[in-house]
Design a protein around this motif. Structure first.
Motif, PDB file in Angstrom:
ATOM      1  N   GLY A  80       0.813  -1.209   0.000  1.00  0.00           N
ATOM      2  CA  GLY A  80       0.000   0.000   0.000  1.00  0.00           C
ATOM      3  C   GLY A  80       0.845   1.256   0.000  1.00  0.00           C
ATOM      4  O   GLY A  80       2.063   1.226  -0.222  1.00  0.00           O
ATOM      5  N   ARG A  81       0.171   2.350   0.289  1.00  0.00           N
ATOM      6  CA  ARG A  81       0.814   3.676   0.323  1.00  0.00           C
ATOM      7  C   ARG A  81       0.352   4.397   1.581  1.00  0.00           C
ATOM      8  O   ARG A  81      -0.831   4.343   1.957  1.00  0.00           O
ATOM      9  CB  ARG A  81       0.429   4.471  -0.929  1.00  0.00           C
ATOM     10  CG  ARG A  81       1.043   5.859  -0.988  1.00  0.00           C
ATOM     11  CD  ARG A  81       0.759   6.560  -2.313  1.00  0.00           C
ATOM     12  NE  ARG A  81      -0.667   6.668  -2.570  1.00  0.00           N
ATOM     13  CZ  ARG A  81      -1.301   5.998  -3.533  1.00  0.00           C
ATOM     14  NH1 ARG A  81      -0.625   5.175  -4.320  1.00  0.00           N
ATOM     15  NH2 ARG A  81      -2.594   6.137  -3.723  1.00  0.00           N
ATOM     16  N   LEU A  82       1.279   5.046   2.281  1.00  0.00           N
ATOM     17  CA  LEU A  82       0.954   5.771   3.503  1.00  0.00           C
ATOM     18  C   LEU A  82       0.069   6.968   3.174  1.00  0.00           C
ATOM     19  O   LEU A  82       0.374   7.757   2.277  1.00  0.00           O
ATOM     20  CB  LEU A  82       2.227   6.240   4.199  1.00  0.00           C
ATOM     21  CG  LEU A  82       3.238   5.159   4.623  1.00  0.00           C
ATOM     22  CD1 LEU A  82       4.405   5.795   5.354  1.00  0.00           C
ATOM     23  CD2 LEU A  82       2.579   4.118   5.502  1.00  0.00           C
ATOM     24  N   LEU A 100      -2.436   4.130  11.720  1.00  0.00           N
ATOM     25  CA  LEU A 100      -2.065   4.599  10.391  1.00  0.00           C
ATOM     26  C   LEU A 100      -3.127   4.182   9.395  1.00  0.00           C
ATOM     27  O   LEU A 100      -3.748   3.125   9.534  1.00  0.00           O
ATOM     28  CB  LEU A 100      -0.709   3.999   9.995  1.00  0.00           C
ATOM     29  CG  LEU A 100      -0.178   4.225   8.585  1.00  0.00           C
ATOM     30  CD1 LEU A 100       0.119   5.697   8.355  1.00  0.00           C
ATOM     31  CD2 LEU A 100       1.067   3.383   8.352  1.00  0.00           C
ATOM     32  N   GLN A 101      -3.371   5.042   8.417  1.00  0.00           N
ATOM     33  CA  GLN A 101      -4.260   4.704   7.306  1.00  0.00           C
ATOM     34  C   GLN A 101      -3.426   4.588   6.036  1.00  0.00           C
ATOM     35  O   GLN A 101      -2.562   5.423   5.762  1.00  0.00           O
ATOM     36  CB  GLN A 101      -5.339   5.775   7.119  1.00  0.00           C
ATOM     37  CG  GLN A 101      -6.299   5.457   5.974  1.00  0.00           C
ATOM     38  CD  GLN A 101      -7.319   6.554   5.739  1.00  0.00           C
ATOM     39  OE1 GLN A 101      -7.290   7.574   6.431  1.00  0.00           O
ATOM     40  NE2 GLN A 101      -8.199   6.372   4.785  1.00  0.00           N
ATOM     41  N   LEU A 308       4.464  10.541   3.987  1.00  0.00           N
ATOM     42  CA  LEU A 308       3.163  10.369   3.357  1.00  0.00           C
ATOM     43  C   LEU A 308       3.346  10.110   1.865  1.00  0.00           C
ATOM     44  O   LEU A 308       4.149  10.760   1.203  1.00  0.00           O
ATOM     45  CB  LEU A 308       2.299  11.611   3.590  1.00  0.00           C
ATOM     46  CG  LEU A 308       1.939  11.920   5.041  1.00  0.00           C
ATOM     47  CD1 LEU A 308       1.080  13.171   5.123  1.00  0.00           C
ATOM     48  CD2 LEU A 308       1.220  10.739   5.677  1.00  0.00           C
ATOM     49  N   GLY A 309       2.585   9.168   1.346  1.00  0.00           N
ATOM     50  CA  GLY A 309       2.714   8.786  -0.053  1.00  0.00           C
ATOM     51  C   GLY A 309       3.780   7.752  -0.308  1.00  0.00           C
ATOM     52  O   GLY A 309       3.929   7.282  -1.436  1.00  0.00           O
ATOM     53  N   GLU A 310       4.522   7.371   0.728  1.00  0.00           N
ATOM     54  CA  GLU A 310       5.564   6.362   0.583  1.00  0.00           C
ATOM     55  C   GLU A 310       4.926   4.988   0.443  1.00  0.00           C
ATOM     56  O   GLU A 310       4.022   4.629   1.199  1.00  0.00           O
ATOM     57  CB  GLU A 310       6.489   6.404   1.795  1.00  0.00           C
ATOM     58  CG  GLU A 310       7.727   5.527   1.674  1.00  0.00           C
ATOM     59  CD  GLU A 310       8.661   5.704   2.849  1.00  0.00           C
ATOM     60  OE1 GLU A 310       9.664   4.963   2.921  1.00  0.00           O
ATOM     61  OE2 GLU A 310       8.390   6.587   3.688  1.00  0.00           O
TER      62      GLU A 310
END
Length: 451
Positions: A80-82, A100-101, A308-310
């Motif tokens: 996934g992506r953070l 975390l989502q 974020l987005g990582e």
């Protein structure tokens, strides 16, 4: 004064008359020193016979007693992506709190209505299964109807065959009657012809008898023809029975084949329904996995993936958490040569880094700043450092509790207590490089004696 001359000055001078002579010549300080040496030698001899506790030392660190209480990393079972962080490092979290989502990175799961559309597919497939149920029931009823119709047709053909057989019998009797009439007509013709020769009958009577003979012959031929027709009808009836059986066997076989195909198609659709239901459950569970939650009460130690987005792969650690409720223990490592000397339940003294201590390894009761522990597990295979791992738990029965400020990860120096030997024996063992005496706990020795 080298006493070079023959005159000895010592004999001519009395040093005791001088103050310095009195102070030097009449002092007995060497006697006190001799006393000190003698006393020290006696004390050392006594010390050599004092009891000395043999020990096995090791270095380790503070850990927790059970694996679920140790620091752990939280992973995501899906890539996934953070997206959003709901906690900070050092925050206390409780079991089930959202940390975390994350969001989806695989294109096949991008559809937000994926679960609802899967539900529609499941409903359509379930209706298809019901349609196949109706078709299967109809084919079964059709098979029963064909079997009933076959039985009726066979009964009808059997009746027809029986009638044909009776007609054959009747025609056979009529044929015998026609043969008898022909025989009678032939005899009558012969008698009439004889009487004509004798003049008793006229030519007309002879012709009438001949005509009657021809009529009986025609009837005989006709009756033979009827008998052949009756026999032919029997054969036709038998053929009709065989044809009826073959015809309905094909119809029933076809119906059963259609029934088997319908059942097979129904099972295929049922498998598709089951697969769709499994996919739907997986999709629903996957939606729940978009929120990373705390598996137990604890503190957020470190965010391993932070930006974020990582993006990350499945099973990759995201955050480190330390449980808030734990039982302290010490994980120490000993040399392989010392492993046979350690047993579960034995007592160990522990010195923690950061806590001052005065340690007398041979006299544990005289040590200050050490804490009691008990061996709860001994590893049976070497660790990566070539030593054996030993797990120690607090022994608070006859000792003070471990420091409250102690935290997992702190360093520790452990001293395992073995048998008591004289000091001179321990010095001799150390000088010769011998290992400590083989030690067996009292409980084990008692068990061996019982056996």
């Amino acid at each position: 004064m080298l006493n070079i001359s023959k005159t000895e000055l010592v004999k001519r001078l009395d040093l005791d008359e001088f103050d310095s002579g009195k102070r030097v010549l009449h002092r007995t300080h060497f006697e006190y020193f001799n006393r000190f040496l003698i006393g020290f030698a006696i004390i050392m001899i006594i010390v050599l016979f004092l009891p000395w506790t043999q020990t096995v030392t090791g270095n380790g660190f503070v850990t927790t007693l059970t694996p679920d209480q140790r620091p752990q990393t939280i992973q995501s079972p899906i890539p996934g992506r953070l997206e959003t962080w709901f906690v900070r490092e050092g925050d206390r979290v409780f079991k089930g709190d959202t940390i975390l989502q994350i969001s989806e990175v695989k294109s096949e799961y991008f559809d937000p209505e994926l679960v609802n559309r899967t539900d529609l597919q499941i409903d359509a497939k379930e209706q298809s299964v019901e349609s196949y149920d109706f078709k299967i029931q109809s084919l079964r009823q059709q098979t029963v109807a064909l079997q009933s119709e076959l039985q009726l047709k066979l009964n009808q053909a059997a009746n027809k065959l029986e009638q044909a057989k009776l007609k054959v019998v009747s025609d056979s009797i009529d044929l015998e009657a026609a043969r008898t009439n022909q025989t009678i007509a032939e005899r009558q013709l012969e008698r009439t012809a004889t009487l004509e020769d004798e003049g008793l009958k006229s030519q007309v009577d002879v012709e009438q008898k001949r005509l009657k003979l021809q009529e009986t012959q025609a009837k005989l031929i006709s009756q033979r023809q009827k008998l052949l027709q009756s026999k032919n009808e029997v054969t036709n009836a038998q053929i009709e029975i065989s044809r009826t059986r073959q015809e309905y066997a094909e119809k029933i076989a076809k119906t059963r084949s259609d029934l088997g195909s319908a059942q097979s198609d129904q099972l295929d659709v049922a498998v598709q329904v089951s697969k769709l239901q499994s996919d739907r459950a997986n999709y629903s569970m996957r939606n729940d996995l978009y929120f990373i939650t705390a598996p137990q009460d604890g503190f957020i130690n470190k965010a391993i993936k932070s930006g974020l987005g990582e993006t990350f792969k499945e099973g990759e650690p995201l955050v480190n958490i330390m449980p808030s409720n734990y039982d302290l223990a010490v994980e120490t490592f000993v040399e392989p040569i010392d492993l046979p000397l350690l047993h579960k339940g034995e007592h160990v003294r522990v010195q923690f880094d950061g806590w001052p201590a005065i340690v007398f390894s041979g006299w544990p009761n005289a040590s200050v700043g050490t804490y009691g522990a008990e061996i709860v597990a001994v590893e049976t295979f070497t660790s990566s450092n070539g030593k054996y791992r030993v797990l120690l738990a607090p022994d608070n029965i006859d000792d003070e509790s471990w420091p409250e400020a102690l935290r997992p990860g702190a360093g520790a120096y452990t001293i395992a207590l073995l048998e008591d030997v004289p000091v001179w024996y321990e010095i001799w063992r150390q000088l010769n490089g011998f290992p400590p005496d083989y030690y067996t706990p009292e409980s084990d020795s008692k068990d061996d004696k019982k056996k």
